[in-house]
Enzyme design. Structure first.
Site, PDB file in Angstrom:
ATOM      1  N   ALA A 128     -38.824 137.221  64.781  1.00 20.82           N
ATOM      2  CA  ALA A 128     -39.278 138.570  65.155  1.00 20.82           C
ATOM      3  C   ALA A 128     -38.112 139.408  65.656  1.00 20.82           C
ATOM      4  O   ALA A 128     -38.000 140.597  65.335  1.00 20.82           O
ATOM      5  CB  ALA A 128     -40.360 138.492  66.222  1.00 20.82           C
TER       6      ALA A 128
ATOM      7  N   ASP B   7     -44.962 138.651  69.055  1.00 24.31           N
ATOM      8  CA  ASP B   7     -43.505 138.434  69.063  1.00 24.31           C
ATOM      9  C   ASP B   7     -42.732 139.726  68.804  1.00 24.31           C
ATOM     10  O   ASP B   7     -41.793 140.069  69.534  1.00 24.31           O
ATOM     11  CB  ASP B   7     -43.104 137.389  68.016  1.00 24.31           C
ATOM     12  CG  ASP B   7     -43.574 135.984  68.365  1.00 24.31           C
ATOM     13  OD1 ASP B   7     -44.365 135.840  69.299  1.00 24.31           O
ATOM     14  OD2 ASP B   7     -43.137 135.034  67.683  1.00 24.31           O
TER      15      ASP B   7
END
Ligand code: MEV
Length: 324
Positions: free
Chosen positions: A117, A159
């Site tokens: 992420a 995330d």
């Protein structure tokens, strides 16, 4: 017109609520002081080529831009999320130039600390800066999410959100709320076993589908536990917080995502005096963390070190994505 841009974005630790967050329950998460770094350069007046080099994988690629799905699917898995983001921005913003992308990261990969992420977030921010797109943080997070969907299947979005906005937050169905967590101290231990989030989210889903009457109440209880933990965090009662951390680990075990190596590190940390310890992220390997204070910090650190967990002290990070 700028010719180059550099952005970084932090990794994360889920304190409470991994997996249940996928089912729409609240989770508590904090950004940490480990970052992904992306440098991008534009090359005007050249046919659209994407050059990507990654430090971690020691790989480098030169790919002619195309809007076809094969632009992504024909390439190695580790660069696919990046190409997904590049393709989406190129199409939406009608970009006609070549670019060079350099990827580096101090976040361990496939370990539950949000490395993919943070790369997606930093890349989106770097491209937005390079081409002067004026993206808001919400737009950066949403674009990074497209890369995350490629890696993780049906991610909750936690995330990319924490990596974009930073800080310690409650994440609930895409909404975020800052919470007080900055004074707690954690030590992270890594099993060194790489795993894929997608696989472990899938395992939970299949256990849920097999025993819905059993697993649904556990998922609901994990959501309640995150709410309780938010109240306890505000009181700074480490004993109670540690108890909730231990309960959360037990619940994660019951939905099938702990493994012997994680349990071992969790037990080592508890025996060395941690207030509580649990796996963090999708499980199946990757990392755990232990809640400590100044008094038991060294003992817990040593215990994890002796267990080969390469412990790191996690500093909470207030900043999310940054342009440098
Ligand atoms: C994310 O780091 C961990 C999981 O909760 C999956 C998700 O939220 O997308 C297991």
């Amino acid at each position: 017109m700028i010719k180059a841009a550099h952005a970084t974005a932090p990794g994360k630790i889920i304190l409470f609520g991994e997996h249940s967050v996928v089912y729409g329950k609240p989770a508590l998460v904090t950004a940490i002081d480990k970052r992904a770094h992306i440098e991008v350069e534009r090359h005007p007046n050249t046919p659209r080529k994407i050059r990507i080099s990654t430090m971690d994988y020691r790989s480098s690629h030169e790919i002619p831009f195309s809007t076809a799905p094969t632009f992504i699917t024909d390439q190695p898995t580790h660069i696919q999320p990046l190409l997904r983001i590049i393709q989406s921005i190129y199409v939406q913003e009608e970009i006609e130039e070549s670019i060079t992308v350099k990827v580096a990261s101090d976040i361990p990969r496939s370990a539950g600390l949000g490395s993919s992420a943070s790369v997606c977030v930093a890349l989106t921010a770097a491209l937005a800066d390079l081409f002067d797109l004026g993206y808001s943080l919400e737009q950066i997070s949403a674009c990074a999410f497209k890369g995350e969907q490629l890696v993780h299947g049906t991610p909750s979005g936690i995330d990319n959100t924490v990596s974009t906005f930073g800080g310690c937050i409650r994440y609930h169905k895409g909404e975020i709320e800052p919470i007080e967590g900055s004074l707690i101290q954690l030590i992270i231990g890594n099993t060194g076993i790489a795993r894929e989030t997608k696989t472990w989210v899938g395992k939970v889903r299949s256990r849920y589908d097999t025993f819905p009457n059993v697993i649904e109440p556990v998922i609901n209880a994990m959501g309640d536990l995150a709410k309780e933990a938010e109240r306890v965090l505000a009181t700074r009662d480490l004993v109670r917080l540690g108890e909730l951390i231990d309960i959360n680990h037990g619940m994660l075990s019951s939905i099938g995502v702990s493994i012997a190596e994680l349990d071992h590190l969790v037990n080592q940390a508890r025996s060395a005096g941690a207030y509580g310890a649990k796996l963090t992220g999708a499980g199946g390997g990757g990392c755990m963390f232990a809640l400590v204070d100044d008094e038991n910090h060294d003992k817990v650190f040593r215990a994890l070190h002796e267990s080969g967990a390469g412990p790191i002290r996690a500093q909470f990070e207030t900043e999310g994505v940054l342009i440098h």
